[in-house]
Design a protein around this motif. Structure first.
Motif, mmCIF file in Angstrom:
data_model
loop_
_atom_site.group_PDB
_atom_site.id
_atom_site.type_symbol
_atom_site.label_atom_id
_atom_site.label_comp_id
_atom_site.label_asym_id
_atom_site.label_seq_id
_atom_site.Cartn_x
_atom_site.Cartn_y
_atom_site.Cartn_z
ATOM 1 N N ALA A 231 1.218 -1.383 0.016
ATOM 2 C CA ALA A 231 0.048 -0.002 0.061
ATOM 3 C C ALA A 231 0.838 0.778 -0.038
ATOM 4 C CB ALA A 231 -1.397 -0.158 1.004
ATOM 5 N N LEU A 232 2.326 0.930 1.281
ATOM 6 C CA LEU A 232 2.950 2.551 0.749
ATOM 7 C C LEU A 232 3.365 2.577 -0.331
ATOM 8 C CD1 LEU A 232 4.281 4.222 2.597
ATOM 9 C CD2 LEU A 232 5.885 2.830 2.524
ATOM 10 N N ALA A 233 3.889 1.763 -1.369
ATOM 11 C CA ALA A 233 4.515 1.335 -2.360
ATOM 12 C C ALA A 233 3.301 1.534 -4.205
ATOM 13 C CB ALA A 233 5.295 0.000 -3.204
ATOM 14 N N ARG A 234 2.530 2.139 -3.645
ATOM 15 C CA ARG A 234 1.409 2.183 -4.099
ATOM 16 C C ARG A 234 0.756 3.515 -3.838
ATOM 17 N NH1 ARG A 234 -1.113 -3.082 -3.446
ATOM 18 N NH2 ARG A 234 -2.586 -1.918 -1.823
ATOM 19 N N SER A 235 1.200 4.398 -2.882
ATOM 20 C CA SER A 235 0.669 5.727 -2.688
ATOM 21 C C SER A 235 1.904 6.211 -2.634
ATOM 22 C CB SER A 235 0.967 5.905 -0.956
ATOM 23 O OG SER A 235 -0.318 5.294 -0.422
ATOM 24 N N PHE A 236 3.733 6.087 -2.480
ATOM 25 C CA PHE A 236 4.492 5.536 -3.701
ATOM 26 C C PHE A 236 4.374 6.553 -5.163
ATOM 27 C CE2 PHE A 236 8.202 6.349 -5.544
ATOM 28 C CZ PHE A 236 9.172 7.072 -4.639
ATOM 29 N N ASN A 237 3.967 5.479 -5.649
ATOM 30 C CA ASN A 237 3.646 5.809 -7.255
ATOM 31 C C ASN A 237 2.761 6.564 -7.985
ATOM 32 O OD1 ASN A 237 5.807 3.472 -7.410
ATOM 33 N ND2 ASN A 237 4.500 1.962 -7.338
ATOM 34 N N ARG A 238 1.906 6.368 -6.703
ATOM 35 C CA ARG A 238 1.162 7.430 -7.894
ATOM 36 C C ARG A 238 1.717 8.721 -7.179
ATOM 37 N NH1 ARG A 238 -3.285 4.386 -4.444
ATOM 38 N NH2 ARG A 238 -2.733 5.939 -2.646
ATOM 39 N N MET A 239 2.216 9.754 -5.890
ATOM 40 C CA MET A 239 2.618 11.324 -5.968
ATOM 41 C C MET A 239 3.687 10.469 -7.060
ATOM 42 S SD MET A 239 5.946 11.219 -3.135
ATOM 43 C CE MET A 239 6.776 10.469 -4.022
ATOM 44 N N ALA A 240 4.519 9.432 -7.011
ATOM 45 C CA ALA A 240 5.686 9.835 -8.311
ATOM 46 C C ALA A 240 4.838 10.284 -9.753
ATOM 47 C CB ALA A 240 6.375 8.615 -8.186
ATOM 48 N N ALA A 241 3.632 9.140 -10.132
ATOM 49 C CA ALA A 241 2.626 9.660 -10.872
ATOM 50 C C ALA A 241 2.565 11.654 -11.132
ATOM 51 C CB ALA A 241 1.674 8.816 -11.074
ATOM 52 N N ASP A 242 1.479 11.883 -10.134
ATOM 53 C CA ASP A 242 1.840 13.315 -9.528
ATOM 54 C C ASP A 242 2.921 13.321 -10.300
ATOM 55 O OD1 ASP A 242 -1.072 12.705 -9.029
ATOM 56 O OD2 ASP A 242 -0.858 12.459 -7.588
ATOM 57 N N LEU A 243 4.272 13.649 -9.020
ATOM 58 C CA LEU A 243 5.235 14.852 -9.665
ATOM 59 C C LEU A 243 5.786 14.888 -11.010
ATOM 60 C CD1 LEU A 243 7.436 13.474 -6.769
ATOM 61 C CD2 LEU A 243 6.330 15.804 -7.183
ATOM 62 N N GLN A 244 5.587 13.290 -12.205
ATOM 63 C CA GLN A 244 5.726 13.018 -13.365
ATOM 64 C C GLN A 244 4.801 14.053 -13.997
ATOM 65 O OE1 GLN A 244 5.851 9.523 -14.952
ATOM 66 N NE2 GLN A 244 7.599 9.671 -16.043
#
Length: 479
Positions: A231-244
């Motif tokens: 779940a933490l990895a999914r949240s991180f990936n969503r944050m990374a996608a938003d940053l991208q």
């Protein structure tokens, strides 16, 4: 991606808890097996239920050994057979020999037994010792060793019984060492099995965050598993996608800003260059210009000055609209009246080119907005249509009421817009047909788009036997 909590049996907390419960259970089972194995080595530690029974058992065993082999090594036999027996005892023979199941004989017990053997030997009657069946003094248990009806020795056991745990005392160090080894091995195995995969995924997450920090916005962490780390990895990936996405938008915005500066510089440089050239010509004293030529040059300078004013004014207008700095009125707009004013504004040019302007307005059209800004948008669309309409052509302004929106369309019967230009016509300074856009700033359609979007609507363009610009505005509620 799902935001739901992990299923309970995939939860890291449950896995840790259940894993350690299983680890403790396995540890207890292993220790029980070690205990059983060590306890089996102490078999015979309590060969008899009482001290008297132990004395009789040992006396009977020694008697059998003597009868089988009078020269038998009684000391070796006792140590082999009774070395594990917890309860100590001594064996004293008539000939003075003494044996024990301990390396060091209990001195008091040995002395008392020697005395008893001496007394019994001196009091023989009929070949049997007297008083052997009664309890010995001091509560110790005794049993004679009788061979062929003659007493040859005496077995003595001190009073009292050792605690059952006394049998395991010699094995205490072995139990402690085996317990420590099992604990270390089990803890290591539990750590590898429970925390090993979690640690590996956390390291991957750490590496992905380091790459993000270094500017690689495409970095992603592994989402394997269904626990809290996943779940933490999914949240991180969503944050990374938003940053991208934001980085891409920022890059596009920066590129658009650079392009805007280049376009503004180019658009302003054109009239400035013309003005400078004509002014330098007018300032040349050696060049004799007649009055008509001088007036013509001054007229061109004035026209270029006004062109610059229009460009700057359009830029400021567009900046206010897109930045929200220009307040808009909200009132019921008479679309028919707007069309009439657009026709009046372009009447002279329409007449000169023989272009016919027609209106079609549904009687039930109701729009709430800023009439001045909507008129500005329609004027820009009409001017654009007039530039592209052929001589003797036709421009149509229409307004139709839909279920939730009002559609305002500006149509011309010109050549239309090439498909590759359709997505770009609302960009700043974009001119689909440079040859026919002389005099325009390239900002008119951008201003139309900004005005319509500030009104809560949308604007689009398509080809249908000419260019068709359509504005969709929310319909006004009925009173």
């Amino acid at each position: 991606m799902s935001n739901s909590k992990p299923v309970w049996y995939r939860s890291l907390y449950w896995r840790v808890g259940l894993g350690f419960v299983a680890f403790l259970a396995a540890l207890l089972v292993a220790q029980a097996l070690v205990f059983v194995w060590l306890a089996s080595r102490t078999a015979g530690a309590f060969p008899a239920a009482s001290n008297a029974r132990l004395a009789e058992l040992v006396a009977s065993d020694i008697r059998d050994q003597i009868e089988d082999d009078p020269a038998a090594d009684l000391g070796g036999h006792i140590r082999r057979e009774y070395g594990r027996v917890v309860q100590p005892f001594v064996v004293v023979m008539i000939d003075g020999r003494a044996f024990s199941n301990r390396n060091i004989m209990p001195p008091v017990l040995l002395q008392n037994t020697r005395q008893r053997v001496a007394l019994m030997a001196a009091g023989r009657f009929g070949g049997r010792p007297r008083g052997l069946l009664r309890a010995a003094a001091g509560g110790r248990a005794e049993a004679p060793i009788v061979v062929d009806g003659q007493m040859t020795g005496l077995v003595a056991v001190p009073p009292g019984r050792p605690a059952p745990m006394a049998a395991l005392q010699p094995l205490g160090s072995a139990l402690a060492l085996s317990g420590i080894l099992l604990l270390i091995t089990g803890a290591g195995a539990a750590s590898l099995l429970i925390f090993g995969p979690v640690r590996r995924r956390l390291r991957q997450l750490e590496a992905a965050s380091a790459r993000i920090g270094a500017g690689d916005t495409a970095a992603r962490a592994s989402e394997d598993g269904g626990d809290e780390v996943a779940a933490l990895a999914r949240s991180f990936n969503r944050m990374a996608a938003d940053l991208q996405t934001r980085a891409a938008a920022l890059s596009a915005s920066d590129q658009a800003r650079r392009q805007l500066l280049a376009d503004v510089s180019h658009e302003l440089m054109t009239p400035l260059t013309a003005m400078r050239g004509y002014l330098e010509t007018l300032a040349m004293a050696e060049l004799q210009l007649d009055a008509p030529m001088r007036e013509r040059y001054l007229g061109i300078v004035e026209e270029e000055t006004r062109r610059m004013e229009r460009i700057v004014g359009d830029l400021l207008d567009l900046a206010r609209l897109e930045g929200g700095g220009s307040a808009l009125r909200r009132e019921l707009v008479d679309i028919g009246a707007l069309f009439e004013r657009v026709g009046a504004r372009h009447h002279r040019e329409l007449t000169e080119r023989g272009v016919r302007l027609t209106f079609r307005v549904d009687p039930v059209v109701r729009v709430v907005g800023d009439p001045d800004r909507l008129e500005q948008a329609l004027q820009n669309l009409a001017a654009n249509a007039l530039r592209h309409a052929p001589e003797g052509g036709e421009i149509t302004l229409s307004a139709a009421q839909g279920d939730t929106h009002v559609c305002i369309a500006v149509r011309d019967n010109g050549p239309g817009i090439r498909p590759e230009h359709l997505p770009l016509v609302f960009d700043r300074f974009y001119k689909a047909d440079v040859a026919r856009a002389t005099g325009g700033s390239g900002l008119g359609l951008s201003i139309v788009k900004a005005i319509v979007e500030r009104q809560g609507g949308t604007v689009g363009v398509r080809n249908d036997r000419g260019a068709v610009f359509e504005i969709l505005l929310p319909t006004a509620p009925h009173p």
